[in-house]
Design a protein around this motif. Structure first.
Motif, PDB file in Angstrom:
ATOM      1  N   ALA A   7       8.274  -7.441   3.889  1.00 18.56           N
ATOM      2  CA  ALA A   7       7.397  -6.577   3.090  1.00 18.56           C
ATOM      3  C   ALA A   7       6.191  -7.371   2.598  1.00 18.56           C
ATOM      4  N   ARG A   8       6.431  -8.585   2.116  1.00 15.13           N
ATOM      5  CA  ARG A   8       5.342  -9.420   1.607  1.00 15.13           C
ATOM      6  C   ARG A   8       4.364  -9.769   2.738  1.00 15.13           C
ATOM      7  N   SER A   9       4.887 -10.202   3.892  1.00 17.99           N
ATOM      8  CA  SER A   9       3.980 -10.607   4.980  1.00 17.99           C
ATOM      9  C   SER A   9       3.262  -9.419   5.609  1.00 17.99           C
ATOM     10  N   ALA A  10       3.873  -8.238   5.552  1.00 17.88           N
ATOM     11  CA  ALA A  10       3.237  -7.042   6.117  1.00 17.88           C
ATOM     12  C   ALA A  10       2.316  -6.360   5.113  1.00 17.88           C
ATOM     13  N   LEU A  13       9.165  -0.345   2.796  1.00 20.94           N
ATOM     14  CA  LEU A  13       9.766  -0.892   4.005  1.00 20.94           C
ATOM     15  C   LEU A  13      11.208  -0.421   4.145  1.00 20.94           C
ATOM     16  N   SER A  14      11.918  -0.358   3.047  1.00 20.97           N
ATOM     17  CA  SER A  14      13.299   0.144   3.072  1.00 20.97           C
ATOM     18  C   SER A  14      13.337   1.592   3.567  1.00 20.97           C
ATOM     19  N   GLN A  15      12.404   2.409   3.104  1.00 18.26           N
ATOM     20  CA  GLN A  15      12.342   3.806   3.546  1.00 18.26           C
ATOM     21  C   GLN A  15      11.991   3.902   5.027  1.00 18.26           C
ATOM     22  N   GLN A  36       1.282  -2.520  12.896  1.00 16.07           N
ATOM     23  CA  GLN A  36       0.662  -3.763  13.343  1.00 16.07           C
ATOM     24  C   GLN A  36       0.967  -4.894  12.360  1.00 16.07           C
ATOM     25  N   GLN A  37       0.910  -4.607  11.070  1.00 14.91           N
ATOM     26  CA  GLN A  37       1.213  -5.615  10.061  1.00 14.91           C
ATOM     27  C   GLN A  37       2.687  -6.032  10.130  1.00 14.91           C
ATOM     28  N   ILE A  38       3.571  -5.053  10.352  1.00 14.95           N
ATOM     29  CA  ILE A  38       4.997  -5.357  10.475  1.00 14.95           C
ATOM     30  C   ILE A  38       5.233  -6.219  11.713  1.00 14.95           C
ATOM     31  N   ALA A  39       4.556  -5.877  12.816  1.00 12.41           N
ATOM     32  CA  ALA A  39       4.699  -6.655  14.048  1.00 12.41           C
ATOM     33  C   ALA A  39       4.262  -8.101  13.820  1.00 12.41           C
TER      34      ALA A  39
END
Length: 171
Positions: free
Chosen positions: A69-72, A79-81, A95-98
């Protein structure tokens, strides 16, 4: 007196009489409702699928939800949802999660239904999904691999244009 039609009869007809406009509208509304219901099921499955895929990738990379969550750049509850299939993230969030997972954004886009899956080789897939390589290393490996394939006159197995253009800006 007109002859009664039997074959190819409008489903709203009764005893050879055309259906009333209100009946036809009602039937059309029912059909649209069925199609919408089916579409909602497909979208719901896609949202669950992307969430479970993100969770499995996060766990495989041994990254906590809080770290991802912090890095994205998203909140931990959001993020949990996403992972539970309650929210469908935008392309930008994917893209941020990737990036946070160090995986291909394209893989997430395909899972989310944003992009159509392209035929790719096992080598390309292995390189793009390897969590131990950074984006630059992946690009270099794929460039070398593709140059050998071109040299041997084999079909191109190149990643998408967005990946290619981002690598060209780093050269």
């Amino acid at each position: 007196m007109a002859p009664e039609r039997s074959a190819g009869r409008d489903p709203g007809e009764r005893h050879g009489q055309p259906a009333e406009p209100a009946e036809r509208v009602g039937q059309a509304v029912d059909q649209v409702g069925q199609v919408v219901g089916q579409a909602q099921q497909v979208v719901g499955h896609a949202v669950e699928d992307i969430g479970s895929y993100i969770r499995s990738q996060r766990e495989a990379a041994q990254v906590s939800m809080r770290q991802l969550a912090r890095s994205a750049g998203v909140s931990n509850p959001y993020l949990s949802q996403v992972e539970r299939g309650l929210r469908k993230p935008s392309a930008e969030i994917l893209q941020q999660i990737a990036k946070g997972l160090r995986i291909s954004a394209e893989a997430l886009y395909v899972r989310a239904g944003i992009l159509e899956e392209r035929p790719a080789g096992r080598v390309t897939d292995a390189v793009l999904t390897d969590p131990t390589l950074n984006e630059r290393q992946k690009r270099v490996l794929l460039d070398v691999y593709e140059s050998f394939r071109r040299e041997n006159d084999l079909p191109d197995d190149t990643p998408t244009a967005t990946q290619t253009s981002s690598s060209q800006t780093r050269k």
